[in-house]
Design an enzyme around this catalytic site. Structure first.
Site, PDB file in Angstrom:
ATOM      1  N   ASP A  45      26.719  47.621  52.830  1.00 49.44           N
ATOM      2  CA  ASP A  45      28.080  48.110  52.667  1.00 49.44           C
ATOM      3  C   ASP A  45      28.157  49.295  51.711  1.00 49.44           C
ATOM      4  OD1 ASP A  45      29.221  46.282  54.424  1.00 49.44           O
ATOM      5  OD2 ASP A  45      29.480  44.767  52.870  1.00 49.44           O
ATOM      6  N   ASP A 145      40.414  41.966  31.162  1.00 47.51           N
ATOM      7  CA  ASP A 145      39.117  42.624  31.266  1.00 47.51           C
ATOM      8  C   ASP A 145      39.197  43.846  32.159  1.00 47.51           C
ATOM      9  OD1 ASP A 145      37.883  40.870  29.591  1.00 47.51           O
ATOM     10  OD2 ASP A 145      36.732  39.817  31.127  1.00 47.51           O
TER      11      ASP A 145
END
Length: 255
Positions: A45, A145
């Site tokens: 990918d 995060d």
């Protein structure tokens, strides 16, 4: 007999991909890129995304064959009867996101993302982000995060790993997903119209530095980032019948 299209083969550097490249070019030949009707990409990918980025503006369809790991954007590898597979393939059109990032030093960096634009803390402390949608303040402070804006095509990648929704390929929406949010503690992200212009401002960038990333193209020490869809840019991906992105996105939700 199905006529053979003019094929340009390209491959990642993995042994499986380079071996497939040798086999296919011996069997079908290698057309120069400038004369090709279709690109055949051999890898995973990540290599498919890299190929699509490099082909921006050429308007050539890309047919991937998996010589990597997951291969969500790829077809099953087989050297047999490739002209027939290409003739019968279904085409999906994908529009990328654009990212315009401004850094602490004042530099401006622009990139395109087919899967997602993501924001990640660079240091030990959580990022603090302020989010605007179409110029309107929507979230005063997100302590996390990181955060992700994903296209439907990219919604099964990093977005899904961060517990974001899988989006139908034909939907005119984007997924905004928080990565390990701390405040608001129960914020689950948002679904936004494809036309939305989303801006992230980094609060306290000196103490809590943040990087922005568009399909692996990273910009460090950003202070603000604007993200929007680019419908004028079209990437054409070919899939074997019955194995297109719509089917894969549905199937992914039942495994």
């Amino acid at each position: 007999m199905i006529p053979q299209p003019r094929m340009y083969f390209t491959a990642s550097t993995s042994p499986a991909a380079t071996g497939a490249l040798d086999e296919l070019t011996r069997r079908y030949g290698q057309t120069p890129l400038e004369e090709a009707d279709v690109i055949v990409a051999l890898g995973g990918d990540g290599f498919m995304l890299e190929t699509l980025h490099k082909l921006k503006g050429r308007n050539l369809p890309v047919y991937g064959m998996n010589r990597g790991t997951v291969g969500f954007l790829m077809n099953v590898f087989s050297p047999e009867d490739l002209p027939r597979r290409l003739a019968e393939a279904e085409e999906e059109i994908i529009n990328p996101l654009s990212m315009r990032a401004r850094t602490v030093s004042g530099d401006i960096r622009e990139e395109l993302a087919i899967n997602e634009v993501s924001f990640l803390r660079q240091g030990a402390q959580a990022a603090r982000l302020r989010i605007f949608v179409d110029g309107k303040l929507r979230l005063e402070e997100l302590v996390c995060d990181g955060a992700i804006i994903a296209t439907p095509a990219g919604s099964t990648a990093y977005n899904y790993s961060a517990h974001g929704p899988i989006l139908p390929i034909g939907s005119d929406v984007l997924a905004l997903t928080a990565v390990a949010p701390f405040r608001p503690r129960r914020w689950r992200g948002a679904l936004l119209p494809k036309t939305a212009v989303v801006r992230f401002d980094v609060l306290d960038p000196a103490k809590r530095p943040v990087m922005a990333d568009a399909d692996g193209r990273s910009v460090r020490d950003v202070v603000s980032v604007e993200v929007l869809s680019q419908p004028a840019i079209c990437h054409r991906i070919l899939f074997d019948p019955g194995h297109g992105l719509e089917e894969r996105l549905i199937r992914e939700q039942f495994v």
